[in-house]
Enzyme design. Structure first.
Site, PDB file in Angstrom:
ATOM      1  N   HIS A   7      -2.260 -30.798 -14.813  1.00 58.27           N
ATOM      2  CA  HIS A   7      -1.492 -30.473 -16.011  1.00 58.27           C
ATOM      3  C   HIS A   7      -0.004 -30.725 -15.901  1.00 58.27           C
ATOM      4  CE1 HIS A   7      -4.454 -28.642 -18.744  1.00 58.27           C
ATOM      5  NE2 HIS A   7      -5.097 -28.347 -17.632  1.00 58.27           N
TER       6      HIS A   7
ATOM      7  N   LYS B 113       8.088 -23.364 -28.222  1.00 57.51           N
ATOM      8  CA  LYS B 113       7.354 -23.650 -26.997  1.00 57.51           C
ATOM      9  C   LYS B 113       7.993 -22.814 -25.908  1.00 57.51           C
ATOM     10  CE  LYS B 113       8.513 -28.093 -27.525  1.00 57.51           C
ATOM     11  NZ  LYS B 113       7.327 -28.866 -27.203  1.00 57.51           N
ATOM     12  N   ARG B 114       7.382 -22.747 -24.713  1.00 56.31           N
ATOM     13  CA  ARG B 114       8.023 -22.019 -23.628  1.00 56.31           C
ATOM     14  C   ARG B 114       9.429 -22.595 -23.359  1.00 56.31           C
ATOM     15  NH1 ARG B 114       5.034 -18.072 -20.681  1.00 56.31           N
ATOM     16  NH2 ARG B 114       6.920 -18.053 -19.409  1.00 56.31           N
TER      17      ARG B 114
ATOM     18  N   LYS C 245      11.994 -29.137 -21.178  1.00 55.16           N
ATOM     19  CA  LYS C 245      11.703 -29.239 -22.613  1.00 55.16           C
ATOM     20  C   LYS C 245      12.983 -29.420 -23.438  1.00 55.16           C
ATOM     21  CE  LYS C 245       7.375 -26.521 -22.346  1.00 55.16           C
ATOM     22  NZ  LYS C 245       6.338 -27.286 -23.074  1.00 55.16           N
TER      23      LYS C 245
ATOM     24  N   THR D  78       0.796 -29.972 -26.814  1.00 53.48           N
ATOM     25  CA  THR D  78      -0.202 -29.795 -27.871  1.00 53.48           C
ATOM     26  C   THR D  78       0.487 -29.257 -29.123  1.00 53.48           C
ATOM     27  OG1 THR D  78      -0.703 -27.636 -26.897  1.00 53.48           O
ATOM     28  CG2 THR D  78      -2.230 -29.448 -26.420  1.00 53.48           C
TER      29      THR D  78
ATOM     30  N   LYS E 111      -0.083 -29.985 -33.344  1.00 56.02           N
ATOM     31  CA  LYS E 111      -0.201 -28.988 -34.417  1.00 56.02           C
ATOM     32  C   LYS E 111       0.741 -29.339 -35.571  1.00 56.02           C
ATOM     33  CE  LYS E 111      -0.926 -25.582 -30.775  1.00 56.02           C
ATOM     34  NZ  LYS E 111      -0.212 -24.599 -29.938  1.00 56.02           N
TER      35      LYS E 111
HETATM   36  C1  LIG Z   1       0.396 -24.746 -28.786  1.00 55.47           C
HETATM   37  C2  LIG Z   1       1.166 -23.655 -28.177  1.00 55.47           C
HETATM   38  C3  LIG Z   1       1.976 -23.892 -27.075  1.00 55.47           C
HETATM   39  C4  LIG Z   1       2.168 -25.266 -26.473  1.00 55.47           C
HETATM   40  O1  LIG Z   1       3.296 -25.864 -27.067  1.00 55.47           O
HETATM   41  P1  LIG Z   1       4.002 -27.158 -26.427  1.00 55.47           P
HETATM   42  O2  LIG Z   1       5.007 -27.544 -27.435  1.00 55.47           O
HETATM   43  O3  LIG Z   1       2.926 -28.181 -26.256  1.00 55.47           O
HETATM   44  O4  LIG Z   1       4.592 -26.708 -25.141  1.00 55.47           O
HETATM   45  C5  LIG Z   1       2.687 -22.833 -26.538  1.00 55.47           C
HETATM   46  N1  LIG Z   1       2.603 -21.589 -27.061  1.00 55.47           N
HETATM   47  C6  LIG Z   1       1.826 -21.330 -28.133  1.00 55.47           C
HETATM   48  C7  LIG Z   1       1.784 -19.949 -28.671  1.00 55.47           C
HETATM   49  C8  LIG Z   1       1.077 -22.339 -28.717  1.00 55.47           C
HETATM   50  O5  LIG Z   1       0.300 -22.061 -29.778  1.00 55.47           O
END
Ligand SMILES: *Cc1c(COP(=O)(O)O)cnc(C)c1O
Length: 855
Positions: free
Chosen positions: A379, A570-571, A576, A678, A682
């Site tokens: 990952h 995101k985190r 990032k 991911t 979305k």
């Molecule tokens: C989808 C999702 C992530 C992943 O987000 P990235 O932008 O791909 O890091 C992190 N936290 C939550 C709550 C999510 O639904």
């Protein structure tokens, strides 16, 4: 607000629900609901709280699952198919109620029943705690995967840990992140079923003795693993798979010595110590922290799961006849195990221990079975995230496993030596045991050698694994390496979270896309259909208005619904590059200060995400963003042209609320650092446009939609490597760009923290001297691209067409496609389109069957 706001019930009646509530069923739901309120919750209408109503509703909906759940497990037991086990330290499930109603197709009926009872279903849904048993993308992926496996009718089961505390609750206090424990089980969990009758012992510590050439692991401490099962319903196919989560329970005859010594109280108190194993989720994302308790968690999951799987294999093959000698050669024909990163990788030596020490197979046979059974998903490329366990920890906690790992490594190095004689450096590089510095076990190396398939999670990521991170392994075993681009479930991330868009799409192309997301491509023919484009714009506007109302309630900020809703959620991690986003905000602000009448396309910048509690720089970045927000939001010169809001406690349920309202998705990691992402998918599925780099799955998103529908900026991986090899110097980029220089000066000199002018010296220092993720190098390209975004937004028709192309091109990013690929290329199982028979089948007396059969 010109748009007429419908009441929630009217809106929900208008949209989202294919199928009409049946009068008869509505009456049944009402009856069951009242029965649960009365008999399960022991409340009446005079004293029931909204939470009681939520639990009554959850139990009512759960009732509709149980026959399907039992039937599915019976079906697997009787047909004995090959089973897929998804092992993960994280399952970031979020809420279950609305997802279950949707998958069962009872949403409209339940809606009507609650309306007739005078209850607000949306209010009740908000009471459900998120199951926050994950950190971010990796954990959410596991949740999307179990959804897709059930929907594809794959005989699968997720195995994980039932943390008593999930990912911490984030508060923002005075602009800083503050963590609170996530006590998600406080009021009970209506979706789980404890199965104390299937408790399994797990051993720790002790020592290894040799008895006539055999190894025995003795003098161990025992902790029991108690399984809790959660149903995982497929989408309207009557399949209900299981998610089995283990909880630590102290041994029953615990510390008999203390009992005999009379220290009864101490003996009971010590029970808590072993039960600490599943107390709390480690809150790190993309970071390895070599803590003993974490290694205990990993082994606890693996030991309980493998015993459970082997027990089921034996029972399926031989019934409960204990005496029969089992033929393990067929094990890989009946079992596939997928390792979600190296976190459960201790499964490989554990499998060898079970087959060699317990089942008495010879090493080579055992190894062959094990390799055919395991597959490993990588990952991340970040070196700080790769798991390297200190040998001394392994030795004290899992002494027999350490011996087995040494034997595995001996075989690995012999193979390397046979293939590349005299290449000592290659042997050193490929070794599972690392000798430089603190002696460590490289878990990724063990996974690659011990699995028949290794995959990255996006094409670019898989390519980089082969060319760089695991180059030596790829040279020896190219056939093991694969790609499986991540995906998301279109049920939760469109049908459930964005009902108005889902409904609009259904009006045009029907509802096949819900399980065949590629069908969204049919929307491309509507690119010049003005009515449809207007409808798309209207849906986005409604979603924005709803979020604007939420932002007013939660943050007391008035946002301009005509502004670009610019989201980065995101985190928080340096790779990032939330800090790059922040530099753009500061740049916009400086333009307004320089020329108060400057024509600026209005923006609402929303940033959300949790920082690992021990990650100092990530926490500084949060404080910087909130400080910039205070300055910008309070400056009268800015007016409603720019607002910055930090979204507190970003989590799955919040993602569902806000992503449908996004105009712009920020996917701006340094090329070569984000394995897939991911979140990016979305947003695309929900008709946001992306500003992003050629990183992770962004690359494939662009392939699908065409680069004219994506705001691309920044260096490529090749350019990044070149820059790094030539010696990167941030200062050379800072001195060339006066806007960037000004931003960094302001951060450094306390412009955004006038009471504490030194507050952000560290942040500025990172930008100037330790800019590991090349923000300064990408700044100019990013700002130019953002200006292009603003310009395009002014051309609302062009923007709407781009939205349409994004939605219509997102078919590839369904986790159904991802799972179908794993099934075909790695697991050797077939998806089934067949619907299982609907319940209900009465229980018959069957004297041939003896004893309860665990599922
Ligand atoms: C989808 C999702 C992530 C992943 O987000 P990235 O932008 O791909 O890091 C992190 N936290 C939550 C709550 C999510 O639904």
């Amino acid at each position: 607000m010109a748009d007429k706001m419908l009441t929630d019930h009217e809106r929900r009646k208008q949209i989202s629900v294919r199928g009409i509530a049946q009068v008869e069923n509505v009456a049944n739901i009402k009856t069951t609901f009242n029965r649960h309120l009365h008999f399960t919750l022991i409340k009446d209408r005079n004293v029931a709280t909204p939470r009681d109503y939520y639990f009554a509703l959850a139990n009512t909906v759960r009732d509709h699952l149980v026959s399907r759940w039992i039937r599915t497990q019976q079906h697997y037991y009787e047909t004995d198919p090959k089973r897929v086990y998804y092992l993960s330290l994280e399952f970031y499930m979020g809420r279950t109620l609305s997802n279950t109603m949707m998958n069962l197709g009872i949403q409209a009926t339940v809606d009507e029943a609650l309306y007739q009872l005078g209850l607000d279903i949306e209010e009740l849904q908000e009471i459900e705690e998120d199951a926050g048993l994950g950190n971010g993308g990796l954990g959410r992926l596991a949740a999307c995967f179990v959804d897709s496996m059930a929907t594809l009718g794959i005989p699968a089961c997720g195995y994980g840990l039932r943390y008593e505390y999930g990912i911490f609750k984030q508060l923002i206090r005075d602009g800083w992140q503050v963590e609170e424990p996530d006590d998600w089980l406080r009021f009970g969990n209506p979706w789980e079923k404890a199965r104390p009758e299937y408790m399994i012992p797990v051993n720790f510590g002790g020592r290894v003795i040799k008895e006539n050439n055999k190894s025995k692991w003795v003098d161990t401490q025992v902790v029991f693993a108690m399984p809790y099962d959660t149903p995982v319903p497929g989408y309207r196919n009557n399949v209900v798979n299981s998610l089995r989560l283990w909880s630590a329970k102290a041994e029953n005859h615990f510390h008999l010595k203390f009992f005999n010594d009379g220290d009864y109280i101490q003996a009971v108190m010590d029970r808590n110590l072993s039960e600490n194993i599943t107390r709390v989720l480690y809150p790190n994302d993309n970071f390895f922290e070599g803590k003993e308790l974490r290694l205990k968690q990993q082994y606890f999951l693996v030991a309980a799961t493998l015993q459970d799987i082997i027990r089921r294999f034996k029972a399926n093959k031989y019934g409960n006849r204990e005496s029969i000698r089992v033929d393990f050669k067929t094990f890989p024909d009946k079992v596939a195990m997928q390792l979600n990163d190296t976190h459960p990788s201790i499964a490989i030596p554990e499998m060898m221990r079970l087959l060699v020490d317990i089942e008495e197979l010879d090493w080579d046979t055992a190894w062959d079975i094990s390799v055919k059974t395991f597959a490993y998903t990588n990952h991340t490329l970040l070196p700080e995230a790769l798991e390297r366990w200190p040998v001394h920890l392994m030795e004290s906690l899992l002494p027999r496993h350490l011996e087995i790992i040494y034997l595995i490594n001996l075989n690995l190095l012999n193979e390397v030596k046979a293939r590349y004689p005299d290449d000592l450096d290659r042997m050193r590089r490929m070794s599972i045991v690392e000798e430089h510095g603190q002696k460590c076990i490289n878990m990724a190396h063990m996974c690659i050698y011990g699995s028949h398939a290794i995959n990255g999670v996006a094409a670019l990521h898989s390519d980089l694994l082969q060319k760089h991170t695991f180059k030596d392994f790829f040279e020896m075993w190219p056939e093991k390496f694969q790609n499986k681009t991540n995906g998301i479930t279109p049920r939760r991330w469109l049908l459930l979270s964005n009902p108005s868009l889902a409904d609009l799409i259904c009006d045009k192309i029907g509802e096949g896309w819900v399980t065949k997301l590629d069908e969204l491509a049919e929307l491309k023919t509507l690119a010049n259909d003005q009515t449809f484009l207007d409808a798309l714009t209207r849906v986005k506007r409604e979603n924005k208005l709803r979020v604007a109302q939420y932002l007013k309630e939660e943050y007391n900020v008035d946002v301009n619904p005509n502004s670009i809703f610019d989201l980065q959620v995101k985190r928080i991690h340096e790779y990032k590059r939330q800090l790059l986003n922040c530099l753009h905000v500061i740049t916009l602000y400086n333009r307004m200060k320089r020329d108060p009448n400057a024509k600026i396309v209005p923006r609402t910048v929303l940033v959300g995400g949790k920082a690992a509690p021990g990650y100092h720089m990530a926490k500084q970045i949060i404080k910087l963003i909130t400080s910039v927000a205070s300055v910008v939001n309070d400056d009268p010169i800015v007016g409603d042209r720019l607002k910055v809001i930090y979204l507190e406690n970003y989590r799955v349920s919040m993602a569902e609320k806000i992503i449908p309202a996004a105009d712009l998705s920020e996917q701006i990691s340094t090329a070569g650092t984000e394995a897939s992402g991911t979140g990016n998918m979305k947003f695309m599925l929900n008709g946001a446009l992306t500003i992003g780099t050629l990183d992770g799955a962004n690359v494939e998103m662009i392939e699908e939609m065409g680069k004219e529908n994506f705001f691309l900026f920044g260096m490529t991986v090749e350019e990044v490597h070149k820059l790094e090899n030539n010696g990167y110097n941030a200062q050379s980029f800072i001195s060339k760009n006066s806007d960037l220089a000004l931003c960094i000066d302001q951060i450094e000199n306390g412009y955004f923290s006038p009471d504490q002018p030194d507050l952000f010296k560290d942040v500025a220092g990172v930008l100037r001297h330790h800019d590991r993720f090349l923000l300064c190098a990408d700044y100019e390209s990013y700002i130019k691209c953002q200006d292009e975004v603003s310009k395009t937004y002014m051309d609302s028709n062009k923007w709407a067409k781009m939205c349409l192309m994004n939605i219509a091109s997102s078919g590839k990013f369904s986790s159904d496609r991802t799972i179908a690929d794993y099934a075909k290329d790695i697991w050797g199982v077939e998806p089934s389109e067949e619907k299982l028979n609907a319940p209900y089948e009465p229980v018959e007396a069957d004297h041939q069957r003896k004893g309860a059969k665990p599922s």
